[in-house]
Write an enzyme that holds these catalytic residues in place. Structure first.
Site, mmCIF file in Angstrom:
data_model
loop_
_atom_site.group_PDB
_atom_site.id
_atom_site.type_symbol
_atom_site.label_atom_id
_atom_site.label_comp_id
_atom_site.label_asym_id
_atom_site.label_seq_id
_atom_site.Cartn_x
_atom_site.Cartn_y
_atom_site.Cartn_z
ATOM 1 N N GLU A 1 -5.049 -9.684 2.781
ATOM 2 C CA GLU A 1 -5.867 -9.501 3.978
ATOM 3 C C GLU A 1 -7.032 -10.473 4.052
ATOM 4 O O GLU A 1 -7.501 -10.812 5.143
ATOM 5 C CB GLU A 1 -6.366 -8.057 4.030
ATOM 6 C CG GLU A 1 -5.302 -7.037 4.417
ATOM 7 C CD GLU A 1 -4.466 -6.566 3.231
ATOM 8 O OE1 GLU A 1 -3.657 -5.644 3.409
ATOM 9 O OE2 GLU A 1 -4.607 -7.141 2.123
ATOM 10 N N GLU B 1 0.821 -1.216 0.000
ATOM 11 C CA GLU B 1 0.000 0.000 0.000
ATOM 12 C C GLU B 1 0.855 1.266 0.000
ATOM 13 O O GLU B 1 0.506 2.254 -0.650
ATOM 14 C CB GLU B 1 -0.975 -0.033 1.181
ATOM 15 C CG GLU B 1 -2.084 -1.055 0.936
ATOM 16 C CD GLU B 1 -2.939 -1.333 2.152
ATOM 17 O OE1 GLU B 1 -4.165 -1.148 2.077
ATOM 18 O OE2 GLU B 1 -2.370 -1.732 3.192
#
Length: 279
Positions: A154, A133
């Site tokens: 995730e 990210e």
């Protein structure tokens, strides 16, 4: 509470000292600033790492001596396996709420993306969760041609990306590739990352930091105001109409017409020499 990053096995999280004296190492060389996560081999992004970035980045972005930024990690094993999950309770306590905890991460990544200084990320070994990210907020990404594992896994932890991954990844690689990576929890290598447009170049892992420095120096040699103008026009163009972008470009043209660098560029062209900008 949603946070997650990384190596879904949890292995990297067991033996980390949560109170490192220096969460990253910082240096400036030839107008290129480098932030290197100082937690090898996994280079987990601790709450101190984010806190320090938020504190220091405004000064770095305002420093005329810094014309490009490199984000990397110590060693050559992993750029970052993401956040240290054990620190979530402490991070939430520091921030005051789960929402404030994650909002801080959005603020830091927004500074990287919209701060007006080109940022370059090096992707090698694990680049997972927050370890992808943060690079997604950068303007250039280099990947190791061997050994990289890049993804937002995730889902494997029963949750979703929380640092802007699901917002930025589709803008970089398109909806279908983003859905494929996120919903399946896929970790891709450098070659696939290059194929789908996630990274700009493939580089041997032992040369990736040097290559990032070279690209940073190439950008640093360009006229600083013109570089910032182009970042203003291009970053976030997805949210603007073509007419708005054309208007932004016209503003940039006018702002750069009478600069010393514009005069230097024209004189260098006429004199058949290389221009020397930012004098």
């Amino acid at each position: 509470m949603n946070e997650f990053c990384a190596a879904a096995s949890g292995g990297p999280h067991r033996n980390l000292d949560m109170h490192m004296a220096d969460p990253y190492l910082y240096s400036v060389n030839n107008h290129v600033a480098t932030f290197s996560i100082n937690a090898a081999p996994w280079n987990l992004m601790t709450i101190d790492y984010i806190d320090r970035l938020e504190e220091q980045l405004p000064d770095v972005l305002a420093d005329d001596n810094v014309r490009a930024i490199v984000f990397t990690g110590e060693g050559l094993d992993h750029f970052s396996a993401g956040m240290n999950l054990k620190q979530i309770p402490e991070g939430v306590k520091r921030a005051g709420s789960p929402e404030a905890f994650f909002t801080q991460r959005h603020r830091v990544l927004d500074m990287i993306e919209n701060g007006g200084t080109p940022a370059i990320a090096t992707l090698f070994g694990y680049c997972l969760g927050g370890g992808l990210e943060l690079p997604l907020a950068c303007h250039f990404r280099l990947a190791a041609d061997n050994g990289a594992q890049i993804g937002l896994p995730e889902m494997d932890l029963g949750s979703v990306p929380a640092w802007g991954g699901s917002a930025r990844l589709p803008r970089v690689v398109g909806r279908d590739h983003a859905l494929d990576m996120i919903l399946r929890g896929r970790k891709i290598d450098g070659a696939e990352a290059y194929r789908i447009g996630l990274v700009n170049e493939l580089v041997a892992v032992d040369a990736i930091k040097e290559r990032a420095q070279v690209i940073g120096e190439e950008i640093a040699a360009q006229p600083r105001q013109a570089v910032k103008s182009m970042l203003d026009v291009i970053v976030g163009f997805e949210q603007r109409t073509l007419a708005q972008s054309l208007s932004d470009e016209a503003v940039a043209v006018t702002a750069n017409l009478a600069t010393a660098d514009a005069r230097e560029g024209m004189m260098a062209f006429m004199e058949k020499r290389r221009p020397v900008f930012n004098q």
